[in-house]
Design a protein around this motif. Structure first.
Motif: not given
Length: 127
Positions: A1, A15-22
């Motif tokens: 990431m 990778n945006e969705k992963e960063y929103w979750i994080e």
């Protein structure tokens, strides 16, 4: 990431969705800053939409951008990634809404210019 070369977070469409979750789990300032970088162009775009539709002088564009930046930060904090709406669409609405609200609030607090107040007084005296 993370991009190991610069220790900077680079958010892409992939990778945006992963960063929103994080971000929603940790409220990481680094991730928030990365979202600001990715979507900062929406601030100028939203400011220009407001400017075009409201006949505001160009010199006020910087003020609108300041309001829009706050709107972007609010959008990042309030966005719910599990709802089926793209962030850029949500953010643009939030940015423009915040600009409208701030301009309205500033106009209410803005004193009437002296020449206009003078004309108002003349009209009142003639009544």
């Amino acid at each position: 990431m993370k991009n190991n070369n610069t220790n900077k977070i680079i958010i892409t469409d992939e990778n945006e969705k992963e960063y929103w979750i994080e971000y929603k789990k940790t409220l990481s300032p680094k991730i928030k800053a990365s979202f600001v970088v990715k979507y900062s162009n929406l601030v100028e775009y939203g400011s220009k939409i407001y400017l075009k539709n409201n006949y505001i002088r160009d010199r006020e564009l910087e003020n609108l951008k300041e309001y829009g930046s706050i709107g972007l930060l609010n959008a990042i904090d309030k966005y719910q990634p599990d709802i089926d709406i793209k962030f850029k669409n949500y953010a643009l609405i939030e940015i423009i809404a915040y600009i409208y609200e701030e301009v309205r609030n500033r106009r209410i607090k803005t004193p009437i210019p002296k020449d206009i107040q003078h004309l108002i007084n003349i009209i009142k005296e003639e009544e």
